[in-house]
Design an enzyme around this catalytic site. Structure first.
Site, PDB file in Angstrom:
ATOM      1  N   ARG A 114       0.808  -1.231   0.000  1.00 37.21           N
ATOM      2  CA  ARG A 114       0.000   0.000   0.000  1.00 37.21           C
ATOM      3  C   ARG A 114       0.844   1.287   0.000  1.00 37.21           C
ATOM      4  O   ARG A 114       0.341   2.356   0.322  1.00 37.21           O
ATOM      5  CB  ARG A 114      -0.987   0.024   1.176  1.00 37.21           C
ATOM      6  CG  ARG A 114      -2.030  -1.090   1.126  1.00 37.21           C
ATOM      7  CD  ARG A 114      -3.215  -0.766   2.036  1.00 37.21           C
ATOM      8  NE  ARG A 114      -4.199  -1.841   1.986  1.00 37.21           N
ATOM      9  CZ  ARG A 114      -4.338  -2.765   2.918  1.00 37.21           C
ATOM     10  NH1 ARG A 114      -3.550  -2.749   3.990  1.00 37.21           N
ATOM     11  NH2 ARG A 114      -5.250  -3.698   2.810  1.00 37.21           N
ATOM     12  N   LYS A 136       2.284  11.305 -11.213  1.00 38.46           N
ATOM     13  CA  LYS A 136       1.521  10.393 -12.054  1.00 38.46           C
ATOM     14  C   LYS A 136       2.362   9.158 -12.348  1.00 38.46           C
ATOM     15  O   LYS A 136       3.510   9.259 -12.782  1.00 38.46           O
ATOM     16  CB  LYS A 136       1.101  11.064 -13.366  1.00 38.46           C
ATOM     17  CG  LYS A 136      -0.067  12.026 -13.209  1.00 38.46           C
ATOM     18  CD  LYS A 136      -0.562  12.509 -14.555  1.00 38.46           C
ATOM     19  CE  LYS A 136      -1.809  13.379 -14.417  1.00 38.46           C
ATOM     20  NZ  LYS A 136      -2.316  13.845 -15.723  1.00 38.46           N
ATOM     21  N   GLU A 178       8.451  18.286 -24.816  1.00 35.41           N
ATOM     22  CA  GLU A 178       7.742  18.722 -23.605  1.00 35.41           C
ATOM     23  C   GLU A 178       8.088  20.164 -23.251  1.00 35.41           C
ATOM     24  O   GLU A 178       7.232  20.918 -22.765  1.00 35.41           O
ATOM     25  CB  GLU A 178       8.068  17.791 -22.431  1.00 35.41           C
ATOM     26  CG  GLU A 178       7.549  16.370 -22.581  1.00 35.41           C
ATOM     27  CD  GLU A 178       6.039  16.264 -22.408  1.00 35.41           C
ATOM     28  OE1 GLU A 178       5.388  17.262 -22.059  1.00 35.41           O
ATOM     29  OE2 GLU A 178       5.506  15.149 -22.624  1.00 35.41           O
ATOM     30  N   LYS A 216       5.474  23.240 -13.772  1.00 31.56           N
ATOM     31  CA  LYS A 216       4.666  22.047 -13.479  1.00 31.56           C
ATOM     32  C   LYS A 216       4.371  21.943 -11.990  1.00 31.56           C
ATOM     33  O   LYS A 216       3.260  21.581 -11.591  1.00 31.56           O
ATOM     34  CB  LYS A 216       5.371  20.783 -13.965  1.00 31.56           C
ATOM     35  CG  LYS A 216       4.492  19.543 -13.766  1.00 31.56           C
ATOM     36  CD  LYS A 216       4.990  18.331 -14.503  1.00 31.56           C
ATOM     37  CE  LYS A 216       3.977  17.191 -14.390  1.00 31.56           C
ATOM     38  NZ  LYS A 216       4.410  15.976 -15.119  1.00 31.56           N
ATOM     39  N   GLU A 227      -8.396  17.220 -10.968  1.00 35.96           N
ATOM     40  CA  GLU A 227      -9.834  17.271 -10.718  1.00 35.96           C
ATOM     41  C   GLU A 227     -10.441  18.655 -10.935  1.00 35.96           C
ATOM     42  O   GLU A 227     -11.662  18.781 -11.048  1.00 35.96           O
ATOM     43  CB  GLU A 227     -10.117  16.824  -9.273  1.00 35.96           C
ATOM     44  CG  GLU A 227      -9.743  15.389  -8.991  1.00 35.96           C
ATOM     45  CD  GLU A 227      -9.807  15.021  -7.520  1.00 35.96           C
ATOM     46  OE1 GLU A 227     -10.029  13.841  -7.222  1.00 35.96           O
ATOM     47  OE2 GLU A 227      -9.628  15.916  -6.661  1.00 35.96           O
ATOM     48  N   ARG A 231      -4.750  21.127 -14.119  1.00 35.52           N
ATOM     49  CA  ARG A 231      -3.671  20.239 -14.552  1.00 35.52           C
ATOM     50  C   ARG A 231      -3.872  19.755 -15.985  1.00 35.52           C
ATOM     51  O   ARG A 231      -2.910  19.352 -16.652  1.00 35.52           O
ATOM     52  CB  ARG A 231      -3.552  19.049 -13.587  1.00 35.52           C
ATOM     53  CG  ARG A 231      -2.320  18.207 -13.834  1.00 35.52           C
ATOM     54  CD  ARG A 231      -1.982  17.294 -12.681  1.00 35.52           C
ATOM     55  NE  ARG A 231      -0.804  16.515 -12.995  1.00 35.52           N
ATOM     56  CZ  ARG A 231      -0.090  15.816 -12.120  1.00 35.52           C
ATOM     57  NH1 ARG A 231      -0.443  15.797 -10.845  1.00 35.52           N
ATOM     58  NH2 ARG A 231       0.969  15.126 -12.500  1.00 35.52           N
ATOM     59  N   ASN A 235      -1.722  18.597 -20.786  1.00 32.18           N
ATOM     60  CA  ASN A 235      -2.011  17.640 -21.857  1.00 32.18           C
ATOM     61  C   ASN A 235      -1.908  18.265 -23.243  1.00 32.18           C
ATOM     62  O   ASN A 235      -2.231  17.606 -24.236  1.00 32.18           O
ATOM     63  CB  ASN A 235      -3.419  17.056 -21.675  1.00 32.18           C
ATOM     64  CG  ASN A 235      -3.523  16.193 -20.439  1.00 32.18           C
ATOM     65  OD1 ASN A 235      -2.609  15.459 -20.105  1.00 32.18           O
ATOM     66  ND2 ASN A 235      -4.656  16.296 -19.744  1.00 32.18           N
ATOM     67  N   HIS A 238      -0.973  16.328 -26.373  1.00 32.52           N
ATOM     68  CA  HIS A 238      -0.845  14.926 -25.993  1.00 32.52           C
ATOM     69  C   HIS A 238      -1.944  14.020 -26.543  1.00 32.52           C
ATOM     70  O   HIS A 238      -1.695  12.838 -26.750  1.00 32.52           O
ATOM     71  CB  HIS A 238      -0.788  14.803 -24.465  1.00 32.52           C
ATOM     72  CG  HIS A 238       0.565  15.092 -23.899  1.00 32.52           C
ATOM     73  ND1 HIS A 238       1.176  16.318 -24.036  1.00 32.52           N
ATOM     74  CD2 HIS A 238       1.435  14.303 -23.213  1.00 32.52           C
ATOM     75  CE1 HIS A 238       2.366  16.273 -23.437  1.00 32.52           C
ATOM     76  NE2 HIS A 238       2.540  15.068 -22.944  1.00 32.52           N
ATOM     77  N   HIS A 242      -0.429  11.142 -28.450  1.00 27.34           N
ATOM     78  CA  HIS A 242      -0.583   9.755 -28.004  1.00 27.34           C
ATOM     79  C   HIS A 242      -1.163   8.883 -29.114  1.00 27.34           C
ATOM     80  O   HIS A 242      -0.756   7.716 -29.297  1.00 27.34           O
ATOM     81  CB  HIS A 242      -1.495   9.687 -26.780  1.00 27.34           C
ATOM     82  CG  HIS A 242      -0.806  10.032 -25.505  1.00 27.34           C
ATOM     83  ND1 HIS A 242      -1.480  10.259 -24.325  1.00 27.34           N
ATOM     84  CD2 HIS A 242       0.508  10.171 -25.203  1.00 27.34           C
ATOM     85  CE1 HIS A 242      -0.620  10.536 -23.367  1.00 27.34           C
ATOM     86  NE2 HIS A 242       0.588  10.496 -23.878  1.00 27.34           N
ATOM     87  N   HIS A 253       8.064   9.567 -27.534  1.00 25.77           N
ATOM     88  CA  HIS A 253       6.935  10.293 -26.953  1.00 25.77           C
ATOM     89  C   HIS A 253       7.046  11.793 -27.215  1.00 25.77           C
ATOM     90  O   HIS A 253       6.082  12.432 -27.650  1.00 25.77           O
ATOM     91  CB  HIS A 253       6.859  10.028 -25.451  1.00 25.77           C
ATOM     92  CG  HIS A 253       5.844  10.881 -24.749  1.00 25.77           C
ATOM     93  ND1 HIS A 253       4.493  10.663 -24.862  1.00 25.77           N
ATOM     94  CD2 HIS A 253       5.995  11.975 -23.943  1.00 25.77           C
ATOM     95  CE1 HIS A 253       3.833  11.579 -24.160  1.00 25.77           C
ATOM     96  NE2 HIS A 253       4.719  12.372 -23.591  1.00 25.77           N
TER      97      HIS A 253
END
Length: 349
Positions: A114, A136, A178, A216, A227, A231, A235, A238, A242, A253
């Site tokens: 955990r 992440k 990036e 960042k 949320e 953030r 993306n 991306h 992707h 990438h």
């Protein structure tokens, strides 16, 4: 050397050590802990001696280099190895490598008993400016990028520019993909990129790495778990990037982020969201790094990969695109319109 601290996350305070010399100063302090080091075959070949001298006795796991290792089977092989080595919950997992190592090691650290302590030591430009920071973690599954993952903040990130000297030009391009993304989000980074005499200069990269990490970190402080809509700015480029990365599989990438941003700039300009002069300035920066944008003849098929992107809602494709200097916006398009605009862009290349 400078430190950046992310304090208001739900888990731990994350301290990011930036700049040349940070490895020698901070890595040996980990010696007094039970360590489990995860790296890959390329990094291990380059830095096995450095790992030995810095960390001494420890358990480790070496994965094959490359995105193909970022899968559930490798993840569970790591966890089994941790168990066999009698790794305790209060151990420290050290991710020593690029983005693939950082993603899978971070996920293993978050799952084992955990959660253990995690230290990221990124050895690529892309990992230093982006993937090692923010918590992440993920592995890919069934052709979907980062399908299985967690938010798990590292206690420490040691981003030392000394590791950049072993990178080839393609790996530097990957990191600059990036960095240009950050330039499209942050006016000061955009200005530094626009005025740079040589984007591949190591002193320039050392300086702008700090700027990107600081940007960042500020975003993560506001919206750690993605949320609040803050953030999602990270993306930019991306979704299309992707899709191209998964469908064609012939670019790194960061290169795909550059290509994705180029295609998305066409969409943003076509829809009247991004002004022509700013779009052209960003395109010139992209071309400086990648030299040529592929005119994919079957990009409409590749676009279907974007349907599975986790950023999408209501059946539409979500794109984060540049709007003006230092400003971004989100647009949502049906797959049919998204595919049509990508095809138009490819035909105009």
């Amino acid at each position: 050397m400078r430190d950046i601290i992310i304090e208001n996350t739900s888990a731990v305070k994350s301290v990011i050590r930036c700049g040349k010399g940070s490895f020698e100063k901070h890595a040996p302090k980990l010696k007094d802990r039970q360590l489990f080091i995860i790296t890959d075959t390329n990094v291990n070949a380059l830095y096995h001696g450095l790992i030995n001298s810095a960390f001494g006795k420890r358990a480790d796991f070496v994965i094959p280099a490359g995105e193909d290792s970022k899968n559930p089977q490798t993840l569970f092989d790591i966890i089994k190895s941790m168990l066999s080595a009698d790794i305790k919950r209060n151990c420290t997992v050290v991710a020593f490598g690029g983005g693939v190592v950082g993603d899978i090691a971070g996920l293993a650290a978050s799952l084992y008993m955990r959660g253990t302590r995690l230290v990221q030591i990124p050895t690529t430009l892309l990992a230093q400016v982006d993937s090692s920071v923010g918590g992440k973690t993920a592995v890919d599954m069934n052709g979907v990028k980062n399908l299985i993952g967690t938010f798990f903040q590292p206690q420490e990130v040691i981003a030392d520019s000394r590791f950049l000297s072993t990178l080839n030009e393609r790996e530097l391009r990957c990191g600059l993909g990036e960095i240009i993304k950050y330039g499209a989000l942050d006016e000061s980074i955009y200005n530094k990129l626009s005025n740079a005499k040589a984007l591949f200069d190591f002193d320039f990269l050392d300086s702008i790495t700090y700027d990107c990490i600081a940007h960042k970190a500020a975003v993560v402080k506001k919206d750690e778990r993605d949320e609040l809509g803050v953030r999602k700015s990270l993306n930019l480029g991306h979704t299309t990037g992707h899709a191209i990365e998964l469908y064609y599989g012939d670019k790194s990438h960061g290169e795909c982020v550059l290509i994705g941003t180029y295609y998305d700039l066409y969409i943003a300009e076509k829809l009247g969201i991004c002004k022509a002069d700013y779009a052209e300035a960003l395109r010139k920066l992209i071309i400086k790094v990648i030299l040529q944008i592929p005119a994919y003849g079957d990009i409409s098929t590749a676009a279907e990969s974007a349907v599975h992107d986790k950023k999408n809602t209501d059946g539409n494709i979500s794109l984060i695109v540049p709007e003006a200097v230092g400003k971004w916006t989100e647009i949502k398009l049906p797959l049919s319109e998204y595919s049509k605009l990508l095809t138009e862009c490819a035909k105009n290349l």
